[in-house]
Design a protein around this motif. Sequence first.
Motif, PDB file in Angstrom:
ATOM      1  N   ALA A 114       0.836  -1.206   0.000  1.00 18.27           N
ATOM      2  CA  ALA A 114       0.000   0.000   0.000  1.00 18.27           C
ATOM      3  C   ALA A 114       0.868   1.252   0.000  1.00 18.27           C
ATOM      4  O   ALA A 114       0.555   2.244  -0.671  1.00 18.27           O
ATOM      5  CB  ALA A 114      -0.931  -0.004   1.213  1.00 18.27           C
ATOM      6  N   LEU A 115       1.970   1.209   0.742  1.00 18.06           N
ATOM      7  CA  LEU A 115       2.891   2.347   0.752  1.00 18.06           C
ATOM      8  C   LEU A 115       3.510   2.546  -0.626  1.00 18.06           C
ATOM      9  O   LEU A 115       3.681   3.688  -1.088  1.00 18.06           O
ATOM     10  CB  LEU A 115       3.976   2.124   1.795  1.00 18.06           C
ATOM     11  N   ALA A 116       3.821   1.445  -1.306  1.00 13.89           N
ATOM     12  CA  ALA A 116       4.328   1.556  -2.673  1.00 13.89           C
ATOM     13  C   ALA A 116       3.271   2.126  -3.604  1.00 13.89           C
ATOM     14  O   ALA A 116       3.591   2.878  -4.534  1.00 13.89           O
ATOM     15  CB  ALA A 116       4.788   0.183  -3.171  1.00 13.89           C
ATOM     16  N   ALA A 117       2.006   1.785  -3.375  1.00 11.03           N
ATOM     17  CA  ALA A 117       0.926   2.348  -4.196  1.00 11.03           C
ATOM     18  C   ALA A 117       0.832   3.859  -4.006  1.00 11.03           C
ATOM     19  O   ALA A 117       0.495   4.591  -4.954  1.00 11.03           O
ATOM     20  CB  ALA A 117      -0.400   1.682  -3.839  1.00 11.03           C
ATOM     21  N   VAL A 118       1.122   4.330  -2.799  1.00  7.74           N
ATOM     22  CA  VAL A 118       1.134   5.782  -2.558  1.00  7.74           C
ATOM     23  C   VAL A 118       2.199   6.449  -3.428  1.00  7.74           C
ATOM     24  O   VAL A 118       1.957   7.488  -4.062  1.00  7.74           O
ATOM     25  CB  VAL A 118       1.398   6.066  -1.064  1.00  7.74           C
TER      26      VAL A 118
END
Length: 442
Positions: free
Chosen positions: A367-371
């Motif tokens: 999810a952090l990578a998606a940010v």
Amino acid sequence: MSTTVTSPGGPSPADPADGAVSTATAPTTDVVRHWTTPIAFAVLTVVSLVVFALNASGASATFRISTDADAVRIPDLVAPTVPLGWTVTVLLAALTVWGARQVRRSGTVAGWVSAVFAALFVMGFLVWVVGAANTTTVFLTGLIAGSVTLAIPLIFGSMAGVLSERAGVVNIAIEGQLLAGAFTAAVTGSVTGSVWAGLVAAVVAGVLVSVLLAVFSIRYLVNQIIVGVVLNVLVAGLTSFLFSTVLASNSSALNSPPHFPSLRIPGLADIPILGPILFDQTLLGYGMYLIVIALYIGLFHTRWGLRVRAVGEHPKAADTVGINVIRTRYVNVLLGGAIAGLGGAFFTLVSASSFSKEMTAGQGFIALAAVIFGRWNPLGAFFAALLFGFTTNMQYVLAILGTPVPSQFMAMLPYLVTVLVVAGLVGRSRGPAAAGSPYVKE
């Protein structure tokens, strides 16, 4: 290299009598060009040429869109693998050249070019892998709907990351917030027999993890990355311990939560492709869409969003115009924790029948990578999370189809894409300037 700059201030202070205009030399800055994205495009174009075009099976890939029970029937899509493989390769090569030209002009590749490139590559991969399978028909609507379902906790987690980082706090603790939400939702829902109580408990758990993140990083100025990592380890260890010592011995009473039912909207849910995705969801699924839309409008079209972005970009300037930087950061971090808690509740109140050790399986980091991939934009993070959900869903589809691609490869693909995103190989992203930097009011 220098250029002459004319002072707009009138007479030179050194010689005000003659009215001469002073000049100063200032160095011109060259455009910094980032070639990683065109290079990645070129590599993937070669992969498309070798795999999708030269090694196509020669068969046709059939994608079923609707079933016999649907109110609206749409014919199956039939794609010949060889012509489509060559078409996709040519288009990818054209986008690679276009991206290189953009880098030469402006230094970076536009986001829409990367999005179109990714969509074409995924389409070429789908046609190639389905054509090479023993079973050459895939229910496209089910594939997309399953990808969206798997992406729901990623989307909640990415929205939590966008909220925190737009205010200047790097939220590495998304994994811990998801895991805490999943655990408390399972236990509370099992004890009370109420799915709503479990949902509220998940939100509270996410907020509690965020309180620790906010206090240590904002109040005591501890490095935000370190605090986030410590919180992830703390929550993982605590939930694993409680699962082994408390839940495992009495799972029927403490680890058998109720589940949200699917709320199908008659008529709208029968729309091909979009119907099952948009109008046949659980409450958390509908809430996901609302949160994404609300955050996008709030951050970019309201006074509140302007203040939040000001705090994340230049907190000192925001403070001088009367914005409470510390309060804004606290509120955003806690609100992000509440949203991440909703994502954690999805694991035990929708997806699985019970809580298990470390069941989030690193999805907080994805999810952090998606940010990052979504450029700190709620809509961008939403589509990036959908891409990760698609790669996760494909491993199950490939295992059923019996394709030449090992399902283990697709299982590792989300994490591989995460590494590439964080490394900047899929495009350069500039986050909020003050993200990760503590602020001390002077």
